[in-house]
Design a protein around this motif. Structure first.
Motif, PDB file in Angstrom:
ATOM      1  N   GLY A 185       0.778  -1.228   0.000  1.00 62.00           N
ATOM      2  CA  GLY A 185       0.000   0.000   0.000  1.00 62.00           C
ATOM      3  C   GLY A 185       0.813   1.284   0.000  1.00 62.00           C
ATOM      4  N   HIS A 186       2.143   1.194   0.109  1.00 58.92           N
ATOM      5  CA  HIS A 186       2.960   2.408   0.114  1.00 58.92           C
ATOM      6  C   HIS A 186       2.978   3.063  -1.272  1.00 58.92           C
ATOM      7  CE1 HIS A 186       5.103   3.176   3.927  1.00 58.92           C
ATOM      8  NE2 HIS A 186       4.784   1.910   4.189  1.00 58.92           N
ATOM      9  N   ALA A 187       3.129   4.375  -1.279  1.00 56.54           N
ATOM     10  CA  ALA A 187       3.199   5.140  -2.528  1.00 56.54           C
ATOM     11  C   ALA A 187       4.537   4.880  -3.216  1.00 56.54           C
ATOM     12  CB  ALA A 187       3.046   6.628  -2.237  1.00 56.54           C
ATOM     13  N   LEU A 188       4.493   4.699  -4.535  1.00 55.92           N
ATOM     14  CA  LEU A 188       5.692   4.416  -5.318  1.00 55.92           C
ATOM     15  C   LEU A 188       5.883   5.466  -6.402  1.00 55.92           C
ATOM     16  CD1 LEU A 188       8.038   2.472  -6.109  1.00 55.92           C
ATOM     17  CD2 LEU A 188       6.402   1.335  -7.651  1.00 55.92           C
ATOM     18  N   LEU A 189       7.070   5.996  -6.487  1.00 58.85           N
ATOM     19  CA  LEU A 189       7.483   6.867  -7.589  1.00 58.85           C
ATOM     20  C   LEU A 189       8.224   5.970  -8.564  1.00 58.85           C
ATOM     21  CD1 LEU A 189       8.827   9.727  -5.302  1.00 58.85           C
ATOM     22  CD2 LEU A 189       6.617   9.672  -6.480  1.00 58.85           C
ATOM     23  N   ARG A 190       7.578   5.641  -9.674  1.00 57.76           N
ATOM     24  CA  ARG A 190       8.079   4.553 -10.524  1.00 57.76           C
ATOM     25  C   ARG A 190       8.874   5.080 -11.707  1.00 57.76           C
ATOM     26  NH1 ARG A 190       5.549   1.003 -14.425  1.00 57.76           N
ATOM     27  NH2 ARG A 190       3.490   1.861 -13.980  1.00 57.76           N
ATOM     28  N   TYR A 191      10.069   4.563 -11.864  1.00 56.15           N
ATOM     29  CA  TYR A 191      10.922   4.892 -13.001  1.00 56.15           C
ATOM     30  C   TYR A 191      10.516   4.037 -14.192  1.00 56.15           C
ATOM     31  CZ  TYR A 191      15.191   5.262 -15.823  1.00 56.15           C
ATOM     32  OH  TYR A 191      16.091   5.457 -16.858  1.00 56.15           O
ATOM     33  N   MET A 194      12.869   1.330 -15.971  1.00 52.58           N
ATOM     34  CA  MET A 194      13.344   0.156 -15.251  1.00 52.58           C
ATOM     35  C   MET A 194      12.188  -0.823 -15.086  1.00 52.58           C
ATOM     36  SD  MET A 194      15.444   0.212 -11.645  1.00 52.58           S
ATOM     37  CE  MET A 194      14.046   0.770 -10.688  1.00 52.58           C
ATOM     38  N   GLY A 195      12.491  -2.101 -15.106  1.00 51.54           N
ATOM     39  CA  GLY A 195      11.446  -3.116 -15.057  1.00 51.54           C
ATOM     40  C   GLY A 195      10.872  -3.308 -13.668  1.00 51.54           C
ATOM     41  N   VAL A 196      10.309  -2.250 -13.093  1.00 49.59           N
ATOM     42  CA  VAL A 196       9.688  -2.321 -11.768  1.00 49.59           C
ATOM     43  C   VAL A 196       8.246  -1.843 -11.894  1.00 49.59           C
ATOM     44  CG1 VAL A 196       9.690  -1.382  -9.429  1.00 49.59           C
ATOM     45  CG2 VAL A 196      11.853  -1.975 -10.524  1.00 49.59           C
ATOM     46  N   ASN A 197       7.310  -2.605 -11.342  1.00 40.59           N
ATOM     47  CA  ASN A 197       5.916  -2.157 -11.336  1.00 40.59           C
ATOM     48  C   ASN A 197       5.380  -2.212  -9.905  1.00 40.59           C
ATOM     49  OD1 ASN A 197       5.244  -4.898 -10.865  1.00 40.59           O
ATOM     50  ND2 ASN A 197       5.171  -5.281 -13.080  1.00 40.59           N
ATOM     51  N   ASP A 206      11.322 -15.495   5.750  1.00 39.26           N
ATOM     52  CA  ASP A 206      10.411 -16.623   5.544  1.00 39.26           C
ATOM     53  C   ASP A 206      10.300 -17.029   4.074  1.00 39.26           C
ATOM     54  OD1 ASP A 206       9.796 -16.659   8.289  1.00 39.26           O
ATOM     55  OD2 ASP A 206       8.318 -15.061   7.993  1.00 39.26           O
ATOM     56  N   GLY A 207      11.191 -16.518   3.254  1.00 40.35           N
ATOM     57  CA  GLY A 207      11.143 -16.827   1.835  1.00 40.35           C
ATOM     58  C   GLY A 207      10.611 -15.667   1.020  1.00 40.35           C
ATOM     59  N   PRO A 208      10.394 -15.850  -0.298  1.00 40.90           N
ATOM     60  CA  PRO A 208       9.915 -14.764  -1.162  1.00 40.90           C
ATOM     61  C   PRO A 208       8.592 -14.185  -0.649  1.00 40.90           C
ATOM     62  CG  PRO A 208      10.660 -16.612  -2.475  1.00 40.90           C
ATOM     63  CD  PRO A 208      10.649 -17.085  -1.050  1.00 40.90           C
ATOM     64  N   GLN A 209       8.497 -12.867  -0.659  1.00 40.39           N
ATOM     65  CA  GLN A 209       7.307 -12.168  -0.152  1.00 40.39           C
ATOM     66  C   GLN A 209       6.750 -11.280  -1.259  1.00 40.39           C
ATOM     67  OE1 GLN A 209       5.874 -11.916   3.261  1.00 40.39           O
ATOM     68  NE2 GLN A 209       4.274 -10.989   2.014  1.00 40.39           N
ATOM     69  N   ALA A 210       5.500 -11.503  -1.660  1.00 36.10           N
ATOM     70  CA  ALA A 210       4.849 -10.669  -2.675  1.00 36.10           C
ATOM     71  C   ALA A 210       4.259  -9.441  -1.998  1.00 36.10           C
ATOM     72  CB  ALA A 210       3.762 -11.444  -3.394  1.00 36.10           C
ATOM     73  N   VAL A 211       4.567  -8.262  -2.536  1.00 31.50           N
ATOM     74  CA  VAL A 211       4.016  -7.020  -2.003  1.00 31.50           C
ATOM     75  C   VAL A 211       3.441  -6.188  -3.138  1.00 31.50           C
ATOM     76  CG1 VAL A 211       5.640  -6.982  -0.068  1.00 31.50           C
ATOM     77  CG2 VAL A 211       6.200  -5.761  -2.175  1.00 31.50           C
ATOM     78  N   THR A 212       2.482  -5.350  -2.821  1.00 29.86           N
ATOM     79  CA  THR A 212       1.844  -4.494  -3.810  1.00 29.86           C
ATOM     80  C   THR A 212       1.934  -3.044  -3.355  1.00 29.86           C
ATOM     81  OG1 THR A 212       0.288  -6.237  -4.434  1.00 29.86           O
ATOM     82  CG2 THR A 212      -0.280  -3.983  -5.055  1.00 29.86           C
ATOM     83  N   LEU A 213       2.570  -2.225  -4.180  1.00 29.44           N
ATOM     84  CA  LEU A 213       2.674  -0.805  -3.884  1.00 29.44           C
ATOM     85  C   LEU A 213       1.641  -0.044  -4.713  1.00 29.44           C
ATOM     86  CD1 LEU A 213       5.906  -1.994  -3.997  1.00 29.44           C
ATOM     87  CD2 LEU A 213       6.147   0.144  -2.779  1.00 29.44           C
ATOM     88  N   ARG A 214       1.638   1.280  -4.578  1.00 28.51           N
ATOM     89  CA  ARG A 214       0.638   2.113  -5.249  1.00 28.51           C
ATOM     90  C   ARG A 214       1.356   3.244  -5.990  1.00 28.51           C
ATOM     91  NH1 ARG A 214      -1.505   6.595  -2.935  1.00 28.51           N
ATOM     92  NH2 ARG A 214      -0.579   5.915  -0.956  1.00 28.51           N
ATOM     93  N   GLY A 234       6.709   9.733  -1.941  1.00 26.03           N
ATOM     94  CA  GLY A 234       6.653   8.277  -1.893  1.00 26.03           C
ATOM     95  C   GLY A 234       8.016   7.637  -1.928  1.00 26.03           C
ATOM     96  N   LEU A 235       8.007   6.313  -2.067  1.00 30.91           N
ATOM     97  CA  LEU A 235       9.225   5.512  -2.176  1.00 30.91           C
ATOM     98  C   LEU A 235       9.723   5.555  -3.608  1.00 30.91           C
ATOM     99  CD1 LEU A 235       7.904   2.348  -0.291  1.00 30.91           C
ATOM    100  CD2 LEU A 235       9.322   4.151   0.692  1.00 30.91           C
ATOM    101  N   VAL A 236      11.028   5.404  -3.797  1.00 32.55           N
ATOM    102  CA  VAL A 236      11.583   5.453  -5.143  1.00 32.55           C
ATOM    103  C   VAL A 236      12.838   4.602  -5.220  1.00 32.55           C
ATOM    104  CG1 VAL A 236      12.996   7.521  -4.688  1.00 32.55           C
ATOM    105  CG2 VAL A 236      12.285   7.002  -7.044  1.00 32.55           C
ATOM    106  N   PHE A 237      13.008   3.882  -6.339  1.00 35.32           N
ATOM    107  CA  PHE A 237      14.254   3.188  -6.639  1.00 35.32           C
ATOM    108  C   PHE A 237      15.153   4.151  -7.421  1.00 35.32           C
ATOM    109  CE2 PHE A 237      11.878  -0.807  -6.028  1.00 35.32           C
ATOM    110  CZ  PHE A 237      12.810  -1.545  -5.329  1.00 35.32           C
ATOM    111  N   LEU A 238      16.330   4.448  -6.884  1.00 36.27           N
ATOM    112  CA  LEU A 238      17.282   5.317  -7.574  1.00 36.27           C
ATOM    113  C   LEU A 238      18.688   4.768  -7.385  1.00 36.27           C
ATOM    114  CD1 LEU A 238      16.071   8.924  -6.604  1.00 36.27           C
ATOM    115  CD2 LEU A 238      15.907   7.846  -8.860  1.00 36.27           C
ATOM    116  N   PRO A 239      19.588   5.051  -8.334  1.00 31.73           N
ATOM    117  CA  PRO A 239      20.986   4.644  -8.134  1.00 31.73           C
ATOM    118  C   PRO A 239      21.587   5.409  -6.965  1.00 31.73           C
ATOM    119  CG  PRO A 239      20.778   6.052 -10.068  1.00 31.73           C
ATOM    120  CD  PRO A 239      19.383   5.755  -9.621  1.00 31.73           C
TER     121      PRO A 239
END
Length: 304
Positions: A185-191, A194-197, A206-214, A234-239
């Motif tokens: 549910g966290h806000a995402l600033l999507r580039y 890059m292959g991120v959705n 506990d192993g792989p965890q599926a999460v959904t952002l907005r 929001g959150l952002v992936f940046l170098p």
């Protein structure tokens, strides 16, 4: 080749008289050389008026290729005669927006001090340019090798680390995620480049965890996303290379860096040519000589 050299000189100086003087020719002879070249290619390369000389659209494309031919010839002749060619001329370089940092600019300044006759013409538009058709000498691209054009030469330079991050104000407002599940549910600033959705699969104890952002904003421009993150959107992936000063000074914080960090390789990409011009070869060698540790900040999280 004389006609090519005359044409390139006229194109650079925007003057037949100035080019003729530089090449020790008469203006009439310089004009004849260009007319001969135009006759050969079947197109007008220069627009001429009594006061101004400019490249036509065809001429702009032709001059870029002509310069590459001449530079290659100079390199071959130098190799045969065992003479070192001094790097000079304009180096057209395409690079990601995020290289516009103090760190990378310092590298460019060091290169300029070493090779002062090279003029750097940099395209930071973020688009994937066509090196050959648009007359670029070199591109810096951060991607997997299998995503590069097979018709180009790619030399790996260094690892670029990416991390999910946000401003302290955003994390205080929404509660700082402590686990992968907390990201839902966290806000995402999507580039867009890059292959991120919105849907991510992350590592967890506990192993792989599926999460959904907005997604609240998406863009191909990393600078816009960077500024939006600083504003707390929001959150952002940046170098990390791009934001190391923000991290060090507390304007941005990595979010779950051990679970969410990933990296890619920065490549120097250039057209396949047997003889690289001195300016291209020295620039690539200069970048390759830099150690990756010089450009990777130490990530640390601030306590809540």
């Amino acid at each position: 080749m004389t006609s090519l050299r005359v044409f390139c000189m006229v194109a650079d100086l925007r003057s037949f008289a100035a080019a003729a003087e530089r090449l020790d020719l008469s203006p009439a002879m310089a004009s004849k050389h260009v007319m001969h070249l135009e006759s050969r290619v079947g197109s007008r390369l220069l627009n001429r008026t009594s006061r101004h000389v400019s490249l036509t659209e065809v001429g702009a494309l032709y001059v870029a290729q002509a310069k590459q031919v001449l530079e290659g010839l100079d390199e071959v002749e130098a190799a045969i005669s065992n003479v070192t060619v001094t790097p000079r001329g304009t180096l057209r370089l395409s690079a990601p927006v995020w290289v516009a940092t103090t760190c990378f600019t310092g590298m460019l300044a060091d290169y300029h001090r070493r090779y002062p006759d090279v003029c750097l013409d940099m395209d930071l538009s973020g688009r994937k340019v066509n090196l050959v058709d648009e007359g670029f000498d070199l591109a810096l691209r951060a991607t997997a090798p299998d995503r590069l054009d097979p018709g180009l030469v790619a030399r790996p330079l260094m690892q670029i680390d990416f991390c999910l991050m946000a401003s302290p104000a955003y994390l205080r407002r929404t509660a700082r995620p402590q686990t992968a599940a907390d990201l839902n549910g966290h806000a995402l600033l999507r580039y867009s480049g890059m292959g991120v959705n919105d849907n991510l699969t992350l590592d967890s104890p506990d192993g792989p965890q599926a999460v959904t952002l907005r997604t609240v904003m998406q863009s191909e421009n990393e600078t816009m996303l960077h500024l939006a993150a600083l504003e707390g959107m929001g959150l952002v992936f940046l170098p990390t290379w791009m934001v190391q000063t923000d991290i060090a000074e507390g304007r941005l914080e990595p979010v779950l860096p051990t679970a969410l960090g990933f990296h890619t390789t920065l490549h120097a990409v250039y057209p396949s040519r047997r003889y690289l011009s001195a300016k291209v070869r020295t620039f690539i060698d200069f970048l390759a000589a830099q150690t990756a540790s010089e450009f990777q900040p130490t990530l640390s999280t601030n306590p809540a």
